[in-house]
Design a protein around this motif. Structure first.
Motif, PDB file in Angstrom:
ATOM      1  N   ALA A 126     -66.193  55.911  -9.160  1.00 16.96           N
ATOM      2  CA  ALA A 126     -67.532  55.830  -9.765  1.00 16.96           C
ATOM      3  C   ALA A 126     -67.769  56.993 -10.728  1.00 16.96           C
ATOM      4  O   ALA A 126     -68.478  56.858 -11.726  1.00 16.96           O
ATOM      5  CB  ALA A 126     -68.593  55.811  -8.673  1.00 16.96           C
ATOM      6  N   LEU A 127     -67.173  58.137 -10.424  1.00 19.20           N
ATOM      7  CA  LEU A 127     -67.345  59.315 -11.298  1.00 19.20           C
ATOM      8  C   LEU A 127     -66.225  59.397 -12.348  1.00 19.20           C
ATOM      9  O   LEU A 127     -66.221  60.307 -13.181  1.00 19.20           O
ATOM     10  CB  LEU A 127     -67.350  60.607 -10.466  1.00 19.20           C
ATOM     11  CG  LEU A 127     -68.508  60.793  -9.475  1.00 19.20           C
ATOM     12  CD1 LEU A 127     -68.302  62.061  -8.648  1.00 19.20           C
ATOM     13  CD2 LEU A 127     -69.842  60.864 -10.211  1.00 19.20           C
ATOM     14  N   GLY A 128     -65.254  58.492 -12.267  1.00 21.69           N
ATOM     15  CA  GLY A 128     -64.136  58.496 -13.227  1.00 21.69           C
ATOM     16  C   GLY A 128     -63.146  59.624 -12.960  1.00 21.69           C
ATOM     17  O   GLY A 128     -62.578  60.192 -13.903  1.00 21.69           O
ATOM     18  N   ASP A 129     -62.920  59.951 -11.682  1.00 20.18           N
ATOM     19  CA  ASP A 129     -61.959  61.003 -11.287  1.00 20.18           C
ATOM     20  C   ASP A 129     -62.110  62.277 -12.131  1.00 20.18           C
ATOM     21  O   ASP A 129     -61.206  62.636 -12.910  1.00 20.18           O
ATOM     22  CB  ASP A 129     -60.504  60.495 -11.419  1.00 20.18           C
ATOM     23  CG  ASP A 129     -60.180  59.375 -10.453  1.00 20.18           C
ATOM     24  OD1 ASP A 129     -61.004  59.078  -9.567  1.00 20.18           O
ATOM     25  OD2 ASP A 129     -59.091  58.789 -10.587  1.00 20.18           O
ATOM     26  N   PRO A 130     -63.236  62.988 -11.999  1.00 24.79           N
ATOM     27  CA  PRO A 130     -63.452  64.158 -12.870  1.00 24.79           C
ATOM     28  C   PRO A 130     -62.549  65.349 -12.550  1.00 24.79           C
ATOM     29  O   PRO A 130     -62.142  65.542 -11.400  1.00 24.79           O
ATOM     30  CB  PRO A 130     -64.917  64.528 -12.585  1.00 24.79           C
ATOM     31  CG  PRO A 130     -65.163  64.035 -11.194  1.00 24.79           C
ATOM     32  CD  PRO A 130     -64.341  62.783 -11.045  1.00 24.79           C
ATOM     33  N   LEU A 131     -62.242  66.132 -13.584  1.00 22.46           N
ATOM     34  CA  LEU A 131     -61.537  67.412 -13.425  1.00 22.46           C
ATOM     35  C   LEU A 131     -62.480  68.357 -12.684  1.00 22.46           C
ATOM     36  O   LEU A 131     -63.650  68.465 -13.041  1.00 22.46           O
ATOM     37  CB  LEU A 131     -61.231  67.967 -14.821  1.00 22.46           C
ATOM     38  CG  LEU A 131     -60.539  69.321 -14.926  1.00 22.46           C
ATOM     39  CD1 LEU A 131     -59.126  69.274 -14.365  1.00 22.46           C
ATOM     40  CD2 LEU A 131     -60.482  69.766 -16.386  1.00 22.46           C
ATOM     41  N   VAL A 132     -61.982  69.008 -11.632  1.00 19.08           N
ATOM     42  CA  VAL A 132     -62.844  69.907 -10.843  1.00 19.08           C
ATOM     43  C   VAL A 132     -62.142  71.245 -10.614  1.00 19.08           C
ATOM     44  O   VAL A 132     -60.916  71.350 -10.770  1.00 19.08           O
ATOM     45  CB  VAL A 132     -63.228  69.276  -9.470  1.00 19.08           C
ATOM     46  CG1 VAL A 132     -64.112  68.060  -9.668  1.00 19.08           C
ATOM     47  CG2 VAL A 132     -61.986  68.921  -8.648  1.00 19.08           C
ATOM     48  N   THR A 133     -62.921  72.252 -10.257  1.00 16.57           N
ATOM     49  CA  THR A 133     -62.362  73.569  -9.959  1.00 16.57           C
ATOM     50  C   THR A 133     -62.236  73.743  -8.441  1.00 16.57           C
ATOM     51  O   THR A 133     -62.799  72.953  -7.661  1.00 16.57           O
ATOM     52  CB  THR A 133     -63.290  74.688 -10.478  1.00 16.57           C
ATOM     53  OG1 THR A 133     -64.510  74.628  -9.719  1.00 16.57           O
ATOM     54  CG2 THR A 133     -63.597  74.520 -11.960  1.00 16.57           C
ATOM     55  N   GLU A 134     -61.560  74.810  -8.032  1.00 16.29           N
ATOM     56  CA  GLU A 134     -61.434  75.094  -6.594  1.00 16.29           C
ATOM     57  C   GLU A 134     -62.813  75.264  -5.967  1.00 16.29           C
ATOM     58  O   GLU A 134     -63.044  74.884  -4.826  1.00 16.29           O
ATOM     59  CB  GLU A 134     -60.631  76.380  -6.380  1.00 16.29           C
ATOM     60  CG  GLU A 134     -59.168  76.187  -6.641  1.00 16.29           C
ATOM     61  CD  GLU A 134     -58.351  77.411  -6.247  1.00 16.29           C
ATOM     62  OE1 GLU A 134     -58.763  78.147  -5.337  1.00 16.29           O
ATOM     63  OE2 GLU A 134     -57.304  77.623  -6.871  1.00 16.29           O
ATOM     64  N   GLU A 135     -63.730  75.853  -6.740  1.00 23.63           N
ATOM     65  CA  GLU A 135     -65.070  76.063  -6.194  1.00 23.63           C
ATOM     66  C   GLU A 135     -65.808  74.742  -5.974  1.00 23.63           C
ATOM     67  O   GLU A 135     -66.537  74.589  -4.996  1.00 23.63           O
ATOM     68  CB  GLU A 135     -65.871  77.002  -7.096  1.00 23.63           C
ATOM     69  CG  GLU A 135     -65.356  78.427  -6.963  1.00 23.63           C
ATOM     70  CD  GLU A 135     -66.095  79.399  -7.846  1.00 23.63           C
ATOM     71  OE1 GLU A 135     -66.752  80.300  -7.304  1.00 23.63           O
ATOM     72  OE2 GLU A 135     -66.022  79.233  -9.080  1.00 23.63           O
ATOM     73  N   HIS A 136     -65.622  73.775  -6.867  1.00 18.20           N
ATOM     74  CA  HIS A 136     -66.231  72.457  -6.645  1.00 18.20           C
ATOM     75  C   HIS A 136     -65.672  71.847  -5.362  1.00 18.20           C
ATOM     76  O   HIS A 136     -66.395  71.224  -4.587  1.00 18.20           O
ATOM     77  CB  HIS A 136     -65.922  71.508  -7.811  1.00 18.20           C
ATOM     78  CG  HIS A 136     -66.485  71.933  -9.130  1.00 18.20           C
ATOM     79  ND1 HIS A 136     -65.852  71.688 -10.330  1.00 18.20           N
ATOM     80  CD2 HIS A 136     -67.617  72.605  -9.433  1.00 18.20           C
ATOM     81  CE1 HIS A 136     -66.592  72.181 -11.308  1.00 18.20           C
ATOM     82  NE2 HIS A 136     -67.654  72.756 -10.796  1.00 18.20           N
ATOM     83  N   ILE A 137     -64.369  72.012  -5.171  1.00 20.91           N
ATOM     84  CA  ILE A 137     -63.727  71.446  -3.973  1.00 20.91           C
ATOM     85  C   ILE A 137     -64.298  72.109  -2.727  1.00 20.91           C
ATOM     86  O   ILE A 137     -64.630  71.451  -1.739  1.00 20.91           O
ATOM     87  CB  ILE A 137     -62.191  71.618  -4.055  1.00 20.91           C
ATOM     88  CG1 ILE A 137     -61.636  70.845  -5.266  1.00 20.91           C
ATOM     89  CG2 ILE A 137     -61.520  71.185  -2.760  1.00 20.91           C
ATOM     90  CD1 ILE A 137     -60.166  71.104  -5.576  1.00 20.91           C
ATOM     91  N   ASP A 138     -64.476  73.433  -2.806  1.00 23.79           N
ATOM     92  CA  ASP A 138     -64.981  74.206  -1.673  1.00 23.79           C
ATOM     93  C   ASP A 138     -66.419  73.821  -1.330  1.00 23.79           C
ATOM     94  O   ASP A 138     -66.721  73.476  -0.187  1.00 23.79           O
ATOM     95  CB  ASP A 138     -64.877  75.700  -2.007  1.00 23.79           C
ATOM     96  CG  ASP A 138     -65.263  76.561  -0.826  1.00 23.79           C
ATOM     97  OD1 ASP A 138     -65.019  76.134   0.320  1.00 23.79           O
ATOM     98  OD2 ASP A 138     -65.820  77.655  -1.035  1.00 23.79           O
ATOM     99  N   ILE A 139     -67.296  73.832  -2.321  1.00 23.98           N
ATOM    100  CA  ILE A 139     -68.720  73.604  -1.981  1.00 23.98           C
ATOM    101  C   ILE A 139     -68.971  72.170  -1.502  1.00 23.98           C
ATOM    102  O   ILE A 139     -69.934  71.904  -0.800  1.00 23.98           O
ATOM    103  CB  ILE A 139     -69.688  73.931  -3.154  1.00 23.98           C
ATOM    104  CG1 ILE A 139     -69.362  73.094  -4.389  1.00 23.98           C
ATOM    105  CG2 ILE A 139     -69.683  75.425  -3.464  1.00 23.98           C
ATOM    106  CD1 ILE A 139     -70.473  73.118  -5.425  1.00 23.98           C
TER     107      ILE A 139
END
Ligand code: TMP
Ligand code: ASP
Length: 260
Positions: A126-139
């Motif tokens: 649904a989000l189109g597999d966005p590029l994320v950072t380690e911090e996005h993964i963490d939070i």
């Protein structure tokens, strides 16, 4: 080997319950999709080739001490695998600029990067597999920092190994995508390599003329996808000269009727 009920259907594969607890059967479809399912086709025999190529590559990795979910290939379309809980992150390793990296940062396709880099994409259609950072993964608690660290280190080891393996057969490993899963044994958790490694999930270029031997042939309407995948299988020595995948596919397809 009997497969149980369908557990999950993705764009290119289906997971069924396996014959024993803690196992799944992974079925390789012929469906090709790109751009988050916007472009679709059925390419006869693609699943057979990806099953073989991924079996070969994951076995090689298992042999060099990188644990993967693969137990064994059971037939032309299916593998018996360890049931893992997939970490919802795509780990993309890049050696040469191409695809979304070239587009996003304007680095010309084919530029050798000064070192391999790794990117994280959140698996969410649904989000189109966005590029994320380690911090996005963490939070978001998609994975722990320890899991990310293990998967990142493993991805770079896989890269070192695959660069050499492909280079030996005249292929440049431009980039690829890996997925990892969690598995528990006696209360101890491990993070192991899952999913597949195939021309669907890698960019592979001929060393001499940079001819694309991967799914970009479909994404960019270049044609000749099956010929390219067969070329990869032949160079890896896993498909004897003269094998006719289309013929094999017609023969086995009656045994593998899947409900749509
Ligand atoms: P990208 O340049 O489109 O971001 O792709 C990087 C690598 O990841 C490329 O080898 C293709 C692979 N890939 C997948 O396996 N699945 C995907 O959904 C995407 C977008 C890329
Ligand atoms: N597998 C993804 C999709 O269907 C994207 C890709 O491989 O290009 O949409």
């Amino acid at each position: 080997m009997s497969r149980g009920k369908k557990i999950y259907e993705g764009k290119a594969k289906i997971l069924y319950a396996g014959p024993e607890r803690g196992t799944y059967i992974q079925y390789f479809k012929d469906d090709a999709t790109a751009f988050n399912n916007v472009k679709k086709a059925v390419i006869d025999g693609k699943g057979v080739l990806n099953n073989r190529i991924s079996e070969f590559l994951l076995n090689q990795l298992n042999e060099m001490g990188i644990e993967t979910h693969l137990i064994k290939r059971v037939n032309m379309r299916e593998q018996l695998i360890k049931a893992v809980e997939i970490i919802p992150i795509e780990f993309v390793v890049r050696n040469i600029a191409a695809g979304s990296l070239s587009k996003r940062l304007g680095i010309p396709e084919g530029t050798q990067l000064k070192r391999p880099i790794i990117e994280y994409y959140y698996k969410d259609d649904a989000l189109g597999d966005p590029l994320v950072t380690e911090e996005h993964i963490d939070i978001n608690d998609w994975a722990s920092m320890e899991e990310i660290s293990i998967a990142t280190d493993t991805s770079l080891r896989v890269n070192d190994f695959l660069i050499g393996l492909f280079r030996a057969v005249g292929i440049k490993l431009v980039d690829f995508k890996l997925e990892f899963g969690r598995i528990w044994k006696d209360d101890e958790k491990r993070v192991i390599l899952a999913d597949e490694i195939s021309p669907d999930t890698c960019r592979l270029w001929d060393v001499k003329d940079e001819r694309k031997l991967d799914k970009d042939r479909f994404r960019k309407d270049l044609g000749g996808l099956m010929e390219a995948y067969q070329e990869v299988a032949k160079r890896l020595g896993i498909m004897p000269e003269g094998t006719n995948i289309k013929e094999i596919n017609t023969k086995i397809s009656k045994n593998f009727k899947i409900k749509k």
